[in-house]
Every structure is written in structure tokens, then in C-alpha cells.
Design a protein around this motif. Structure first.
Motif, mmCIF file in Angstrom:
data_model
loop_
_atom_site.group_PDB
_atom_site.id
_atom_site.type_symbol
_atom_site.label_atom_id
_atom_site.label_comp_id
_atom_site.label_asym_id
_atom_site.label_seq_id
_atom_site.Cartn_x
_atom_site.Cartn_y
_atom_site.Cartn_z
ATOM 1 N N LEU A 48 34.235 -0.896 0.894
ATOM 2 C CA LEU A 48 34.797 -0.223 -0.270
ATOM 3 C C LEU A 48 36.060 0.558 0.078
ATOM 4 C CD1 LEU A 48 32.208 -1.094 -1.700
ATOM 5 C CD2 LEU A 48 32.133 1.167 -2.746
ATOM 6 N N SER A 49 36.110 1.114 1.284
ATOM 7 C CA SER A 49 37.309 1.856 1.676
ATOM 8 C C SER A 49 38.523 0.935 1.751
ATOM 9 C CB SER A 49 37.082 2.549 3.032
ATOM 10 O OG SER A 49 36.948 1.597 4.077
ATOM 11 N N HIS A 50 38.299 -0.342 2.090
ATOM 12 C CA HIS A 50 39.389 -1.322 2.115
ATOM 13 C C HIS A 50 39.607 -1.960 0.741
ATOM 14 C CE1 HIS A 50 38.686 -0.911 6.422
ATOM 15 N NE2 HIS A 50 39.817 -1.531 6.644
ATOM 16 N N ALA A 51 38.533 -2.052 -0.036
ATOM 17 C CA ALA A 51 38.611 -2.731 -1.336
ATOM 18 C C ALA A 51 39.430 -1.959 -2.360
ATOM 19 C CB ALA A 51 37.210 -2.977 -1.875
ATOM 20 N N VAL A 52 39.622 -0.665 -2.150
ATOM 21 C CA VAL A 52 40.391 0.122 -3.127
ATOM 22 C C VAL A 52 41.892 -0.126 -3.018
ATOM 23 C CG1 VAL A 52 38.642 1.946 -3.174
ATOM 24 C CG2 VAL A 52 40.586 2.154 -1.614
ATOM 25 N N LEU A 53 42.327 -0.805 -1.951
ATOM 26 C CA LEU A 53 43.766 -1.001 -1.738
ATOM 27 C C LEU A 53 44.451 -1.720 -2.899
ATOM 28 C CD1 LEU A 53 46.162 -0.570 0.131
ATOM 29 C CD2 LEU A 53 45.575 -2.695 1.308
ATOM 30 N N PRO A 54 43.911 -2.844 -3.423
ATOM 31 C CA PRO A 54 44.569 -3.465 -4.578
ATOM 32 C C PRO A 54 44.576 -2.568 -5.800
ATOM 33 C CG PRO A 54 42.467 -4.546 -4.106
ATOM 34 C CD PRO A 54 42.778 -3.662 -2.949
ATOM 35 N N GLY A 55 43.564 -1.720 -5.945
ATOM 36 C CA GLY A 55 43.539 -0.773 -7.049
ATOM 37 C C GLY A 55 44.658 0.245 -6.941
ATOM 38 N N VAL A 56 44.927 0.674 -5.717
ATOM 39 C CA VAL A 56 46.034 1.606 -5.481
ATOM 40 C C VAL A 56 47.359 0.949 -5.849
ATOM 41 C CG1 VAL A 56 47.302 2.887 -3.701
ATOM 42 C CG2 VAL A 56 44.798 2.863 -3.675
ATOM 43 N N ALA A 57 47.541 -0.298 -5.407
ATOM 44 C CA ALA A 57 48.787 -1.018 -5.680
ATOM 45 C C ALA A 57 48.980 -1.266 -7.176
ATOM 46 C CB ALA A 57 48.796 -2.346 -4.923
ATOM 47 N N LEU A 58 47.921 -1.727 -7.849
ATOM 48 C CA LEU A 58 48.017 -2.001 -9.295
ATOM 49 C C LEU A 58 48.263 -0.723 -10.091
ATOM 50 C CD1 LEU A 58 45.380 -4.723 -10.265
ATOM 51 C CD2 LEU A 58 47.864 -4.822 -10.483
ATOM 52 N N SER A 59 47.640 0.365 -9.682
ATOM 53 C CA SER A 59 47.858 1.634 -10.365
ATOM 54 C C SER A 59 49.328 2.035 -10.293
ATOM 55 C CB SER A 59 46.988 2.731 -9.735
ATOM 56 O OG SER A 59 45.622 2.424 -9.864
ATOM 57 N N TYR A 60 49.918 1.807 -9.126
ATOM 58 C CA TYR A 60 51.327 2.141 -8.956
ATOM 59 C C TYR A 60 52.197 1.225 -9.807
ATOM 60 C CZ TYR A 60 55.557 3.698 -6.549
ATOM 61 O OH TYR A 60 56.778 4.237 -6.259
#
Length: 280
Positions: A48-60
Motif C-alpha cells: 500500500l505504501s507503494h500503491a499510493v504513488l499513482p494516486g499522488v501523481a493523478l491528484s497532482y
């Protein structure tokens, strides 16, 4: 307020921010990490700590709140891991590996595609010395929310952690509490990105809790001790990194590992020398 204490204590604001960030992260990691360790979900936490990365990018890219985007991707990852495990002969650790690598790769592609100011190195490893006061306040609020939720649902989380089969038989919605912990884990991970980054956040979640587990059999005591160990290792790590000009986040983790090593050797539950003598 921080400016005032910075002047009174004659400590640079960035150093004081780093110390407070380390304390907050240590406490919330100890609370949440205790359940992660007890449920044998350390690999899930890593995923999960790695899975949030696309969420961070999409949010930006979309201009939405980073906590919302990253938390949704964290929850999606947890659902997909459970789906693959339950609908195939693939074991959970294999499912975790598949989702972890897939989401992490997607996040890197999205960051590259966005051509934004997002710094991948900063996201991966963090920079606790550059945490602004706005993010410090955000981390504090998240810590309070996590502690409040854990306190309100403590009995249910306790039962589902120690005996999920019996809990389910008594009508407890174990799936709900599982995904609740995954959501909290995602939120804490995102709030920790600027401090220790994706790579080191799982260490902060697991090491203090694992160290605490060596000293006690009671969950409440484990949570208190894990939070204390997390906060103390954070403060010591910040001080040592300043004194010897070392990477702060990595130093905090190494201090935590040192505490685990000492506990592994001398703790009553796992006394290394006593076990060695018995085996001998």
C-alpha cells in the motif's frame, strides 16, 4: 507558536519542524503499526505504501486533494489483492507482489507523463528537514483522527486481529475493519511522504511495533510502547543526523532498527542469550 519556541529554545525553525514531524510520525506509526504487525500484514503495508504513488501523481495532474487520490488508490490496491487471492490459486504474497509492482510502475509512468514539478526522489525518500508548517499541522490532525478511530473501535479491532474466524462467527464485519485499516494506512503513508518518503514509511510502521511486540503480550501496552519507541527514535535520529550530517529519515530508521536489535537480544519474551543456552 513554532516561531516562538524556536526563538526561546534557540533552535532553527526547520530543525524544530523536523523534530515535531518525527514525534508525530513516530506516534501514529506506533498506533497503526501495532495492528499491522499483529495481523501479519507487513507485506500488505509495503504494497500500500507503494500503491499510493499513482494516486499522488493523478491528484497532482487533476488538481485534487492528494490525500483523496492516494487513499483511493491505496484502498483499490487492497481490494485487488483480496480479489486476486480469493478468485484464484495464487497466494496472498504473490498477489501483493503483483499489485505492488504494477501500481508503483504506473505511478512512475504518470509522474513522467505529467512532466510536472513532482520530484520522484523526494516522494521516495522524503525530506523531513523541509517539511512546511502546513504539512506539519496536517500530519498532526491525521494523527488525532487515527488515534480517535482506533480508540472508538478498539474492541472490534482487537477481536478481529487476534481471532478473525471467531469474530466473523459472532457477526463482526471483519472485512470492514480490514479495509478501514488499509484506508488509514494509505492516509498515514501519504501524510508521511514529505517526511520519510514511500521507501522508508513502512519501516516506521513496522519496526517500532515489532520492537514493542518483543516486550509485551497486551495490545494496549504494545500500542503505547510502540508509539513511545517511534517518537524517541525519531528525536534521536534527528539529533544524530544534525550532529554527523547524515540523511535524517534514514538515520531515524536506523535508530529504530538499533532499538529492535537491543530488544531482540535482551527482551524477556525473546532473550537471545537465554534461548541460546537452552538450545546449547
Amino acid at each position: 507558536m513554532i516561531d516562538y519556541f524556536s526563538g526561546v529554545l534557540n533552535i532553527p525553525i526547520y530543525a524544530l519542524n523536523a523534530g515535531l514531524s518525527a514525534i508525530i510520525l513516530g506516534i501514529v506509526s506506533g498506533v497503526l503499526g501495532s495492528f499491522i504487525v499483529l495481523r501479519k500484514m507487513s507485506l500488505m503495508g509495503d504494497a500500500l505504501s507503494h500503491a499510493v504513488l499513482p494516486g499522488v501523481a493523478l491528484s497532482y495532474i487533476l488538481g485534487i486533494n492528494i490525500l483523496l487520490g492516494a487513499s483511493l488508490f491505496g484502498l483499490l490496491a487492497a481490494v485487488l489483492i483480496q480479489f486476486i487471492t480469493s478468485r484464484s490459486n495464487i497466494k496472498s504474497d504473490t498477489s501483493i507482489g503483483i499489485i505492488l509492482s504494477s501500481f508503483f510502475a504506473l505511478g512512475i509512468v504518470l509522474i513522467t507523463f505529467a512532466k510536472s514539478g513532482l520530484d520522484l526522489t523526494h516522494i521516495l525518500f522524503g525530506n523531513i528537514l523541509a517539511v512546511p508548517q502546513s504539512e506539519l499541522m496536517q500530519s498532526f490532525i491525521i494523527m488525532i483522527v487515527v488515534i480517535a478511530i482506533i480508540s472508538l473501535l478498539y474492541k472490534e479491532l482487537l477481536m478481529s486481529s487476534f481471532d478473525p474466524v471467531v469474530s466473523k462467527a459472532y457477526g463482526l464485519k471483519t472485512g470492514f475493519y480490514h479495509y478501514l485499516l488499509m484506508m488509514l494506512l494509505s492516509v498515514v503513508t501519504v501524510s508521511s511522504l514529505s517526511q520519510v518518503g514511500i521507501v522508508l514509511v513502512i519501516a516506521m510502521l513496522v519496526i517500532p511495533a515489532a520492537t514493542s511486540y518483543l516486550w509485551t503480550n497486551k495490545l494496549f501496552h504494545m500500542i503505547i510502547l510502540a508509539s513511545t519507541i517511534g517518537a524517541v527514535s525519531g528525536i534521536i535520529g534527528v539529533i544524530v543526523s544534525f550532529k554527523f550530517n547524515l540523511p535524517t529519515s534514514a538515520t531515524i530508521v536506523l535508530v529504530g532498527v538499533s532499538m529492535f536489535g537491543i530488544s531482540f537480544i535482551i527482551s524477556p519474551k525473546n532473550n537471545f542469550f537465554r534461548k541460546g543456552l537452552k538450545q546449547g
